[in-house]
Write an enzyme that holds these catalytic residues in place. Structure first.
Site, PDB file in Angstrom:
ATOM      1  N   ASP A   1       0.810  -1.227   0.000  1.00  0.00           N
ATOM      2  CA  ASP A   1       0.000   0.000   0.000  1.00  0.00           C
ATOM      3  C   ASP A   1       0.844   1.278   0.000  1.00  0.00           C
ATOM      4  O   ASP A   1       0.306   2.361   0.227  1.00  0.00           O
ATOM      5  CB  ASP A   1      -0.915   0.001   1.236  1.00  0.00           C
ATOM      6  CG  ASP A   1      -2.124  -0.910   1.064  1.00  0.00           C
ATOM      7  OD1 ASP A   1      -2.864  -0.728   0.078  1.00  0.00           O
ATOM      8  OD2 ASP A   1      -2.319  -1.809   1.907  1.00  0.00           O
TER       9      ASP A   1
ATOM     10  N   GLU B   1      -0.311   9.554   1.537  1.00  0.00           N
ATOM     11  CA  GLU B   1      -1.082  10.446   2.412  1.00  0.00           C
ATOM     12  C   GLU B   1      -1.232   9.889   3.825  1.00  0.00           C
ATOM     13  O   GLU B   1      -1.285  10.638   4.801  1.00  0.00           O
ATOM     14  CB  GLU B   1      -2.487  10.656   1.837  1.00  0.00           C
ATOM     15  CG  GLU B   1      -3.417  11.370   2.790  1.00  0.00           C
ATOM     16  CD  GLU B   1      -4.839  11.505   2.283  1.00  0.00           C
ATOM     17  OE1 GLU B   1      -5.471  10.492   1.977  1.00  0.00           O
ATOM     18  OE2 GLU B   1      -5.298  12.633   2.201  1.00  0.00           O
ATOM     19  N   ASP B   2      -1.308   8.561   3.931  1.00  0.00           N
ATOM     20  CA  ASP B   2      -1.605   7.960   5.237  1.00  0.00           C
ATOM     21  C   ASP B   2      -0.431   7.997   6.204  1.00  0.00           C
ATOM     22  O   ASP B   2      -0.601   7.711   7.385  1.00  0.00           O
ATOM     23  CB  ASP B   2      -2.075   6.510   5.032  1.00  0.00           C
ATOM     24  CG  ASP B   2      -3.425   6.477   4.341  1.00  0.00           C
ATOM     25  OD1 ASP B   2      -4.282   7.299   4.695  1.00  0.00           O
ATOM     26  OD2 ASP B   2      -3.606   5.637   3.438  1.00  0.00           O
TER      27      ASP B   2
ATOM     28  N   ARG C   1       1.154  -1.612   7.237  1.00  0.00           N
ATOM     29  CA  ARG C   1       1.518  -0.323   6.648  1.00  0.00           C
ATOM     30  C   ARG C   1       2.493   0.478   7.516  1.00  0.00           C
ATOM     31  O   ARG C   1       3.002   1.507   7.080  1.00  0.00           O
ATOM     32  CB  ARG C   1       0.246   0.491   6.358  1.00  0.00           C
ATOM     33  CG  ARG C   1      -0.707  -0.231   5.401  1.00  0.00           C
ATOM     34  CD  ARG C   1      -1.663   0.713   4.732  1.00  0.00           C
ATOM     35  NE  ARG C   1      -0.924   1.779   4.048  1.00  0.00           N
ATOM     36  CZ  ARG C   1      -1.481   2.876   3.563  1.00  0.00           C
ATOM     37  NH1 ARG C   1      -2.766   3.052   3.671  1.00  0.00           N
ATOM     38  NH2 ARG C   1      -0.734   3.798   2.969  1.00  0.00           N
TER      39      ARG C   1
ATOM     40  N   ARG D   1      -9.052   2.816  11.565  1.00  0.00           N
ATOM     41  CA  ARG D   1      -7.606   3.036  11.462  1.00  0.00           C
ATOM     42  C   ARG D   1      -7.051   4.056  12.472  1.00  0.00           C
ATOM     43  O   ARG D   1      -5.864   4.011  12.797  1.00  0.00           O
ATOM     44  CB  ARG D   1      -7.256   3.525  10.052  1.00  0.00           C
ATOM     45  CG  ARG D   1      -7.589   2.531   8.941  1.00  0.00           C
ATOM     46  CD  ARG D   1      -6.674   1.326   8.976  1.00  0.00           C
ATOM     47  NE  ARG D   1      -7.029   0.340   7.972  1.00  0.00           N
ATOM     48  CZ  ARG D   1      -6.631   0.365   6.715  1.00  0.00           C
ATOM     49  NH1 ARG D   1      -5.858   1.345   6.293  1.00  0.00           N
ATOM     50  NH2 ARG D   1      -6.988  -0.588   5.885  1.00  0.00           N
TER      51      ARG D   1
ATOM     52  N   HIS E   1     -11.987   5.910   5.603  1.00  0.00           N
ATOM     53  CA  HIS E   1     -11.358   7.086   6.216  1.00  0.00           C
ATOM     54  C   HIS E   1     -12.307   8.288   6.229  1.00  0.00           C
ATOM     55  O   HIS E   1     -13.239   8.360   5.426  1.00  0.00           O
ATOM     56  CB  HIS E   1     -10.122   7.503   5.396  1.00  0.00           C
ATOM     57  CG  HIS E   1      -8.948   6.598   5.516  1.00  0.00           C
ATOM     58  ND1 HIS E   1      -8.276   6.102   4.417  1.00  0.00           N
ATOM     59  CD2 HIS E   1      -8.298   6.112   6.601  1.00  0.00           C
ATOM     60  CE1 HIS E   1      -7.259   5.356   4.823  1.00  0.00           C
ATOM     61  NE2 HIS E   1      -7.249   5.339   6.143  1.00  0.00           N
TER      62      HIS E   1
ATOM     63  N   CYS F   1      -5.087  10.314  -1.477  1.00  0.00           N
ATOM     64  CA  CYS F   1      -4.125   9.437  -0.778  1.00  0.00           C
ATOM     65  C   CYS F   1      -2.810   9.238  -1.519  1.00  0.00           C
ATOM     66  O   CYS F   1      -1.871   8.710  -0.945  1.00  0.00           O
ATOM     67  CB  CYS F   1      -4.743   8.095  -0.434  1.00  0.00           C
ATOM     68  SG  CYS F   1      -5.805   7.425  -1.628  1.00  0.00           S
TER      69      CYS F   1
HETATM   70  C1  CIR Z   1      -5.519   0.618   2.857  1.00  0.00           C
HETATM   71  O1  CIR Z   1      -6.486  -0.079   3.128  1.00  0.00           O
HETATM   72  O2  CIR Z   1      -4.812   1.105   3.731  1.00  0.00           O
HETATM   73  C2  CIR Z   1      -5.201   0.855   1.402  1.00  0.00           C
HETATM   74  N1  CIR Z   1      -5.503  -0.298   0.641  1.00  0.00           N
HETATM   75  C3  CIR Z   1      -5.923   2.058   0.879  1.00  0.00           C
HETATM   76  C4  CIR Z   1      -5.527   3.323   1.558  1.00  0.00           C
HETATM   77  C5  CIR Z   1      -6.172   4.512   0.958  1.00  0.00           C
HETATM   78  N2  CIR Z   1      -5.733   5.686   1.620  1.00  0.00           N
HETATM   79  C6  CIR Z   1      -6.429   6.795   1.714  1.00  0.00           C
HETATM   80  O3  CIR Z   1      -7.552   6.875   1.245  1.00  0.00           O
HETATM   81  N3  CIR Z   1      -5.890   7.804   2.363  1.00  0.00           N
END
Ligand code: CIR
Length: 255
Positions: free
Chosen positions: A60, A65-66, A85, A130, A160, A247
């Protein structure tokens, strides 16, 4: 000057985390091509894009962004809610260190940047699968001296906070009211997604330009009716990994 950190889509993207979507095949080359257009669009808007090398073992990792919250005064390095992650943050911290003082979120806090919406000096944080209250408590301590107020927002039914709400103009939010209560955002104006397009609330504001996906034509018409003409960028391949437009970049001012 606006600066963006992005990352090449990992060859292991097929093993991504999924919460609300069924797993279907992802075409890596198409995902990379779409990401390339996304980066080119940012460059076309005058953004200096720094694309980090691939992380082959972190599925991922394109969803940068995360991993951080970059404010004008400092940056938070997150502790992503999915343990797969958490190793993504190391290279992001290295990339941000020249630009900002860094504050790391620590256990038991968990935080995904996708849960963070900053509007002026108010930071809204999604309480989701999360991100948790312990992270919000740490954010309050780190950010109080910079004048920020941190507010938790309960989200239901989506991954999110920014799956459910993003900013599309100075005082206007694009929102899916099925996934959160608009009452968390007093004083703001709202454009609602078309109910047949629940995933349509994620748009990327770059200065005064709005990047939007072509997959949500009914909601796009609602934006246009409000006088917003989005630039369309297709990120549908990464959509299969539950990603959206915001993201794939960490956007910040370099002063
Ligand atoms: C996840 O589940 O963490 C990733 N497959 C997708 C993350 C998407 N991130 C976001 O919208 N900020």
């Amino acid at each position: 000057m606006l600066f963006a950190i992005t990352r090449l889509v990992s060859r292991s993207i097929a093993n991504c985390e999924l919460t609300h979507l069924e797993r279907i095949p992802i075409d890596l080359e198409r995902a990379r091509q779409q990401q390339h257009v996304y980066e080119a669009t940012l460059r076309g808007l005058g953004v200096e894009v720094h694309s980090l090398p691939e992380e082959p073992d972190l599925p991922d990792s394109v969803f940068v962004e995360d991993t951080a919250i970059v404010l004008d005064e400092c940056a938070l390095i997150t502790r992503p809610g999915a343990s797969s992650r958490q190793p993504e943050t190391e290279s992001i911290a290295q990339a941000l260190a020249p630009y900002r003082k860094l504050y790391p979120i620590q256990a038991p806090g968990t935080l995904d940047g996708g849960d963070v919406l900053t509007v002026g000096k108010t930071i809204f944080v999604g309480l989701s699968s999360r991100s948790n209250q312990a992270a919000i408590d740490q954010m309050e301590v780190f950010l109080a001296s910079y004048g920020y107020i941190v507010k938790g927002v309960q989200v239901n039914g989506c991954l999110h906070l920014k799956s459910a709400v993003t900013q599309v103009r100075a005082n206007t939010l694009l929102v899916n009211p099925a996934w959160l209560d608009r009452g968390y955002f007093p004083g703001m104006q709202f454009i609602e997604v078309d109910p047949s397009e629940p995933y349509a609330a994620n748009a990327l504001l770059v200065g005064e330009a709005l990047i939007y996906q072509p997959s949500f034509p009914k909601t796009q018409r609602r934006l246009e009716a409000a006088g917003i003409r989005p630039i369309l960028v297709d990120e549908s391949e990464l959509g299969k990994a539950e990603g959206a437009l915001t993201c794939c970049a960490l956007l910040f001012n370099v002063l």
